[in-house]
Enzyme design. Sequence first.
Site, PDB file in Angstrom:
ATOM      1  N   GLU A  79       0.741  -1.202  -0.042  1.00 30.06           N
ATOM      2  CA  GLU A  79       0.113  -0.003   0.040  1.00 30.06           C
ATOM      3  C   GLU A  79       0.881   1.331  -0.078  1.00 30.06           C
ATOM      4  O   GLU A  79       0.519   2.343   0.296  1.00 30.06           O
ATOM      5  CB  GLU A  79      -0.905  -0.043   1.123  1.00 30.06           C
ATOM      6  CG  GLU A  79      -0.299  -0.200   2.670  1.00 30.06           C
ATOM      7  CD  GLU A  79      -1.529  -0.193   3.476  1.00 30.06           C
ATOM      8  OE1 GLU A  79      -2.200   0.832   3.733  1.00 30.06           O
ATOM      9  OE2 GLU A  79      -1.450  -1.068   4.466  1.00 30.06           O
ATOM     10  N   CYS A 111      -3.462  -3.196   4.114  1.00 32.18           N
ATOM     11  CA  CYS A 111      -2.707  -4.217   4.765  1.00 32.18           C
ATOM     12  C   CYS A 111      -3.261  -5.732   4.646  1.00 32.18           C
ATOM     13  O   CYS A 111      -2.553  -6.615   4.534  1.00 32.18           O
ATOM     14  CB  CYS A 111      -2.565  -4.227   6.032  1.00 32.18           C
ATOM     15  SG  CYS A 111      -2.110  -2.636   6.876  1.00 32.18           S
ATOM     16  N   THR A 152       3.641   4.031  15.670  1.00 37.28           N
ATOM     17  CA  THR A 152       2.944   2.587  14.927  1.00 37.28           C
ATOM     18  C   THR A 152       3.659   2.646  13.525  1.00 37.28           C
ATOM     19  O   THR A 152       3.098   1.916  12.427  1.00 37.28           O
ATOM     20  CB  THR A 152       1.569   2.302  14.997  1.00 37.28           C
ATOM     21  OG1 THR A 152       0.937   3.588  14.181  1.00 37.28           O
ATOM     22  CG2 THR A 152       1.086   2.549  16.318  1.00 37.28           C
ATOM     23  N   SER A 201     -10.429   3.053  13.903  1.00 41.45           N
ATOM     24  CA  SER A 201      -9.724   1.922  13.094  1.00 41.45           C
ATOM     25  C   SER A 201      -9.516   0.761  14.152  1.00 41.45           C
ATOM     26  O   SER A 201      -9.716  -0.648  13.661  1.00 41.45           O
ATOM     27  CB  SER A 201      -8.452   2.243  12.633  1.00 41.45           C
ATOM     28  OG  SER A 201      -7.455   2.652  13.701  1.00 41.45           O
ATOM     29  N   HIS A 233      -2.848  -9.599  12.137  1.00 38.47           N
ATOM     30  CA  HIS A 233      -2.293  -8.543  11.480  1.00 38.47           C
ATOM     31  C   HIS A 233      -1.942  -7.741  12.683  1.00 38.47           C
ATOM     32  O   HIS A 233      -2.708  -7.347  13.644  1.00 38.47           O
ATOM     33  CB  HIS A 233      -3.429  -7.964  10.663  1.00 38.47           C
ATOM     34  CG  HIS A 233      -2.742  -6.386  10.392  1.00 38.47           C
ATOM     35  ND1 HIS A 233      -1.586  -6.276   9.598  1.00 38.47           N
ATOM     36  CD2 HIS A 233      -3.306  -5.251  10.660  1.00 38.47           C
ATOM     37  CE1 HIS A 233      -1.321  -4.909   9.568  1.00 38.47           C
ATOM     38  NE2 HIS A 233      -2.328  -4.226   9.890  1.00 38.47           N
ATOM     39  N   ASN A 275       5.043  -1.485  12.621  1.00 44.07           N
ATOM     40  CA  ASN A 275       3.894  -2.040  11.332  1.00 44.07           C
ATOM     41  C   ASN A 275       4.639  -1.818   9.998  1.00 44.07           C
ATOM     42  O   ASN A 275       5.151  -0.833   9.536  1.00 44.07           O
ATOM     43  CB  ASN A 275       2.748  -1.078  11.290  1.00 44.07           C
ATOM     44  CG  ASN A 275       1.624  -1.491  10.630  1.00 44.07           C
ATOM     45  OD1 ASN A 275       1.552  -2.677  10.012  1.00 44.07           O
ATOM     46  ND2 ASN A 275       0.474  -0.518  10.627  1.00 44.07           N
ATOM     47  N   SER A 307      -7.553  -1.741   6.098  1.00 47.78           N
ATOM     48  CA  SER A 307      -8.302  -0.992   6.470  1.00 47.78           C
ATOM     49  C   SER A 307      -9.018  -0.616   5.027  1.00 47.78           C
ATOM     50  O   SER A 307      -8.602  -0.667   4.258  1.00 47.78           O
ATOM     51  CB  SER A 307      -7.635   0.357   6.971  1.00 47.78           C
ATOM     52  OG  SER A 307      -7.169   0.215   8.167  1.00 47.78           O
TER      53      SER A 307
HETATM   54  N1  CAA Z   1       1.457   3.152  30.680  1.00 48.79           N
HETATM   55  C1  CAA Z   1       0.827   2.086  29.836  1.00 48.79           C
HETATM   56  N2  CAA Z   1      -0.165   2.270  29.114  1.00 48.79           N
HETATM   57  C2  CAA Z   1      -0.488   3.438  28.551  1.00 48.79           C
HETATM   58  C3  CAA Z   1       0.057   4.701  29.305  1.00 48.79           C
HETATM   59  C4  CAA Z   1       1.201   4.451  30.213  1.00 48.79           C
HETATM   60  N3  CAA Z   1       1.639   5.574  30.824  1.00 48.79           N
HETATM   61  N4  CAA Z   1      -0.483   5.757  28.640  1.00 48.79           N
HETATM   62  C5  CAA Z   1      -1.229   5.340  27.937  1.00 48.79           C
HETATM   63  N5  CAA Z   1      -1.569   4.082  28.048  1.00 48.79           N
HETATM   64  C6  CAA Z   1      -2.172   3.189  27.198  1.00 48.79           C
HETATM   65  C7  CAA Z   1      -4.031   3.516  26.982  1.00 48.79           C
HETATM   66  O1  CAA Z   1      -4.373   3.045  28.256  1.00 48.79           O
HETATM   67  C8  CAA Z   1      -4.056   2.955  25.764  1.00 48.79           C
HETATM   68  O2  CAA Z   1      -4.285   1.424  25.907  1.00 48.79           O
HETATM   69  P1  CAA Z   1      -5.703   0.778  25.619  1.00 48.79           P
HETATM   70  O3  CAA Z   1      -5.749   0.810  24.042  1.00 48.79           O
HETATM   71  O4  CAA Z   1      -5.730  -0.627  26.210  1.00 48.79           O
HETATM   72  O5  CAA Z   1      -7.002   1.467  26.130  1.00 48.79           O
HETATM   73  C9  CAA Z   1      -2.873   2.625  24.973  1.00 48.79           C
HETATM   74  O6  CAA Z   1      -1.862   3.017  25.777  1.00 48.79           O
HETATM   75  C10 CAA Z   1      -2.839   3.833  23.583  1.00 48.79           C
HETATM   76  O7  CAA Z   1      -3.168   5.046  24.103  1.00 48.79           O
HETATM   77  P2  CAA Z   1      -4.091   5.984  23.312  1.00 48.79           P
HETATM   78  O8  CAA Z   1      -5.433   5.225  22.990  1.00 48.79           O
HETATM   79  O9  CAA Z   1      -4.288   7.214  24.339  1.00 48.79           O
HETATM   80  O10 CAA Z   1      -3.047   6.242  22.437  1.00 48.79           O
HETATM   81  P3  CAA Z   1      -3.190   7.145  21.050  1.00 48.79           P
HETATM   82  O11 CAA Z   1      -4.556   8.172  20.992  1.00 48.79           O
HETATM   83  O12 CAA Z   1      -2.153   8.012  21.137  1.00 48.79           O
HETATM   84  O13 CAA Z   1      -3.375   6.556  19.734  1.00 48.79           O
HETATM   85  C11 CAA Z   1      -3.445   4.663  18.285  1.00 48.79           C
HETATM   86  C12 CAA Z   1      -3.134   5.294  19.501  1.00 48.79           C
HETATM   87  C13 CAA Z   1      -4.886   5.121  17.804  1.00 48.79           C
HETATM   88  C14 CAA Z   1      -3.121   3.357  18.012  1.00 48.79           C
HETATM   89  C15 CAA Z   1      -2.408   5.566  17.290  1.00 48.79           C
HETATM   90  O14 CAA Z   1      -1.233   5.364  17.376  1.00 48.79           O
HETATM   91  C16 CAA Z   1      -2.850   5.402  15.672  1.00 48.79           C
HETATM   92  O15 CAA Z   1      -3.677   6.137  15.148  1.00 48.79           O
HETATM   93  N6  CAA Z   1      -2.167   4.591  14.949  1.00 48.79           N
HETATM   94  C17 CAA Z   1      -2.360   4.232  13.621  1.00 48.79           C
HETATM   95  C18 CAA Z   1      -3.639   3.467  13.302  1.00 48.79           C
HETATM   96  C19 CAA Z   1      -3.616   1.838  13.705  1.00 48.79           C
HETATM   97  O16 CAA Z   1      -2.540   1.326  13.795  1.00 48.79           O
HETATM   98  N7  CAA Z   1      -4.784   1.344  13.872  1.00 48.79           N
HETATM   99  C20 CAA Z   1      -5.000   0.050  14.210  1.00 48.79           C
HETATM  100  C21 CAA Z   1      -6.228  -0.529  13.572  1.00 48.79           C
HETATM  101  S1  CAA Z   1      -6.343  -0.365  11.800  1.00 48.79           S
HETATM  102  C22 CAA Z   1      -5.148  -1.374  10.988  1.00 48.79           C
HETATM  103  O17 CAA Z   1      -4.818  -2.304  11.684  1.00 48.79           O
HETATM  104  C23 CAA Z   1      -4.652  -1.402   9.831  1.00 48.79           C
HETATM  105  C24 CAA Z   1      -3.400  -0.634   9.842  1.00 48.79           C
HETATM  106  O18 CAA Z   1      -2.176  -1.307   9.627  1.00 48.79           O
HETATM  107  C25 CAA Z   1      -3.215   0.766   9.903  1.00 48.79           C
END
Ligand code: CAA
Length: 388
Positions: A79, A111, A152, A201, A233, A275, A307
């Site tokens: 992709e 993916c 990621t 997502s 994945h 990733n 996605s």
């Molecule tokens: N100690 C331990 N854990 C902590 C922490 C700390 N001090 N602070 C935060 N965390 C935890 C949170 O509780 C959370 O855990 P849960 O998910 O279990 O609730 C985790 O860390 C992540 O925290 P946030 O949700 O606040 O993170 P974020 O808002 O910064 O974003 C994300 C995380 C959404 C994955 C972001 O990195 C992102 O958008 N990534 C790209 C999209 C993606 O990978 N999506 C996955 C599904 S889509 C797919 O699979 C296709 C693909 O390949 C893209």
Amino acid sequence: MKIGIDKIGFHIPDYYVDMNDLAVARDVEPAKFTIGIGQDAMAVAPISQDPVTLAANAALNILDEADREAIDFVMFGTETGIDHSKSAGVYVHRLLDLQPNARTIEMKQACYGGTAALQLAKGHIALNPESKVLVLASDIARYGLNTAGEVTQGAGAVAMVISANPKIITIENDSTFLTSDIMDFWRPTYSDVAYVDGKYSNEQYLSFVSQVWNKYKEETSLSLDDFEAICFHLPYTKMGIKALETLLEEGNEETKQRLQNNLEVSIQYSREVGNIYTASLYLGLISLLEGKELNAGERLGLFSYGSGAVGEFFTGVVQENYRDHLNVDHHKALFANRKKLSIEEYEEVFSATLPTDGSTVTLDTTDDSSAICLTGITEHMRQYANNN
Ligand code: CAA
């Protein structure tokens, strides 16, 4: 006829960023990245590595002369392709010196592209049992500096030879899949980085896991107890842990423990790489195959998610003496020889671009240990070299 993965290998670039360093630089608690996201490091591609070279390097280490003669189909899942028209696979076909009477195409559905290629390869082998298919899955995941998705990111490729009577795993015919037109993650043709609705997502990924798994159970009458391990994945490794948790509402204690232990083995390589989109599921599979002594006949589940979105649950069966056909030492050396980048160095590498005005640039590849490199660009044409 048994059809499946006869050979499998991966390639990663020479550089990585430590997630603790990234957390400090982004003013984030390191445990959020290492525990909350589940990443220790992310691979960073220098400008001399692109999805073509990563894939070609992955394949270089698994192919022999017999493969080069038998492969008559190259399918390149990506992709983050480098051209809207020409398939990345055509460059790889030449760089690997494959026999010329082959079909070569690029596959796209986020993916899911690598899995699409694998399943179509299976159909091709069913019709042409003597042939072999080279399936490539290669990506450089870029969300941008200082974005939520930055942690990621990653870069790497997996190459697989698909054939009859495979040496590693057979791919079974039962498989369930799903398409739904959603905007959870996408990359318009004018953008170098992905757009993503992160939380959505995650939700969609988990919803797809449940839907295809429930359909699989209905259609096959198999249950979690029939699986030695399930690979997912892995956009980041915590996602795989969450995915398994959604399935573990069923299954006896022994099954739960086994699947959790084996998931842990399957996420080890991704913790270090990040990733790699189309190749992530298959890097997880390699991590499991290399990290654990599986027994012949054991069944593995595989969940693929792209996605946009397409998801699939399918299965493989471990073959006798499969470990004799893995490249464990080569893969360990790839990790051992990587160089850690400071955050300043990473940002510089991340921001480097090739000219888009047709001018000529020759890249210095002396620090790039990969056999196949991008050596420059001239009149909009990428130049590659195989120094093997
Ligand atoms: N100690 C331990 N854990 C902590 C922490 C700390 N001090 N602070 C935060 N965390 C935890 C949170 O509780 C959370 O855990 P849960 O998910 O279990 O609730 C985790 O860390 C992540 O925290 P946030 O949700 O606040 O993170 P974020 O808002 O910064 O974003 C994300 C995380 C959404 C994955 C972001 O990195 C992102 O958008 N990534 C790209 C999209 C993606 O990978 N999506 C996955 C599904 S889509 C797919 O699979 C296709 C693909 O390949 C893209």
